[in-house]
Scaffold this active site. Structure first.
Site, short mmCIF file in Angstrom:
data_model
loop_
_atom_site.label_atom_id
_atom_site.label_comp_id
_atom_site.label_asym_id
_atom_site.label_seq_id
_atom_site.Cartn_x
_atom_site.Cartn_y
_atom_site.Cartn_z
N CYS A 83 -31.76 50.84 -65.77
CA CYS A 83 -32.73 49.64 -66.36
C CYS A 83 -32.10 48.79 -67.20
CB CYS A 83 -34.08 50.15 -66.98
SG CYS A 83 -35.17 49.26 -67.80
N GLU A 84 -32.05 47.58 -67.17
CA GLU A 84 -31.35 46.60 -67.71
C GLU A 84 -31.99 46.30 -69.11
OE1 GLU A 84 -32.62 42.09 -66.46
OE2 GLU A 84 -31.12 43.17 -65.46
N HIS A 85 -33.36 46.89 -69.25
CA HIS A 85 -34.13 46.65 -70.43
C HIS A 85 -33.91 47.54 -71.48
CE1 HIS A 85 -36.84 44.44 -67.65
NE2 HIS A 85 -36.13 43.48 -68.25
N HIS A 86 -33.71 49.00 -70.87
CA HIS A 86 -33.31 50.00 -71.98
C HIS A 86 -32.13 50.83 -71.76
CE1 HIS A 86 -37.67 49.48 -71.70
NE2 HIS A 86 -37.76 49.39 -73.23
N GLN A 124 -36.01 47.09 -60.52
CA GLN A 124 -36.40 47.33 -59.09
C GLN A 124 -36.74 46.27 -58.40
OE1 GLN A 124 -38.84 50.67 -58.92
NE2 GLN A 124 -39.64 50.21 -56.97
N HIS A 152 -39.04 55.74 -63.47
CA HIS A 152 -38.32 55.08 -64.39
C HIS A 152 -38.55 55.97 -65.75
CE1 HIS A 152 -37.89 50.95 -62.53
NE2 HIS A 152 -38.71 51.63 -61.71
N CYS A 154 -37.61 54.92 -68.57
CA CYS A 154 -38.11 53.97 -69.65
C CYS A 154 -39.56 54.18 -69.84
CB CYS A 154 -37.44 52.64 -69.47
SG CYS A 154 -38.16 52.00 -67.95
#
Length: 192
Positions: A83-86, A124, A152, A154
């Site tokens: 996941c690019e956010h976390h 995703q 996920h 995250c």
């Protein structure tokens, strides 16, 4: 990526990892952590190897002229991504269908396309779109549909901590714009 470039990246990532371990209060010289920065650097390069591959070239490398115009489905393709956010993993299954328009591709190449895009920092929704667009652009089929089901970490390890949540995304074009064609694909997925 050349061997020299890879080693340069490993050294930079090792330095970042050592700094991060120190910032969370760990002793980077502790026996159990001495080799961790290098292991993490190599793992990050492995899990992001998709940046260095061309998924369209993979499909083009196994395109065959074929007079077949019925649905081709490759389902239950396992994938792992970050996941690019976390920078935490998300993982699950990808299901792909396409209707050839004069050309087919090797079935393993569909799985390779999934692998290339999943081995990048992702969300995703974009992963689903990129797989569909790559197949559409390269094979020019009568239609493509992609469904991704994922868990996920995250969401499971932090934040709302919902352990059993599954996210499903889909994207389609061409013949799959017809509800009947989409329904046929979804019915075939349910019969697993």
């Amino acid at each position: 990526m050349s061997g020299e470039d890879r080693e340069k990246r490993i050294e930079g990532l090792k330095s970042c990892c050592s700094e991060m371990l120190g910032l969370i209060g760990e002793d980077v010289e502790r026996e159990g952590l001495v080799k961790t920065p290098e292991r993490v650097a190599r793992a990050i390069l492995d899990t992001t190897a998709g940046y260095y591959e061309d998924p369209e070239a993979i499909l083009r490398g196994a395109m065959f002229k074929e007079d077949y115009s019925q649905m081709v489905i490759v389902k239950d393709i396992d994938f792992y991504s970050l996941c690019e956010h976390h920078i935490l993993p998300f993982f699950g299954k990808v299901h792909v269908a396409y209707i050839p328009n004069g050309y087919i591709t090797g079935l393993s190449k569909i799985a390779r396309v999934v692998e290339v895009y999943s081995r990048r920092l992702q969300v995703q929704e974009r992963l689903t779109l990129q797989i569909k667009e790559c197949i559409q652009k390269t094979l020019n089929p009568l239609g493509v549909m992609v469904v991704v089901e994922a868990q996920h970490l995250c969401m499971q390890m932090r934040g709302v901590k919902k352990q059993n949540s599954v996210t499903t995304t889909s994207d389609f074009c061409g013949a799959f714009n017809q509800a009947k064609t989409r329904e046929e694909f979804m019915n075939l997925l349910r019969n697993r």
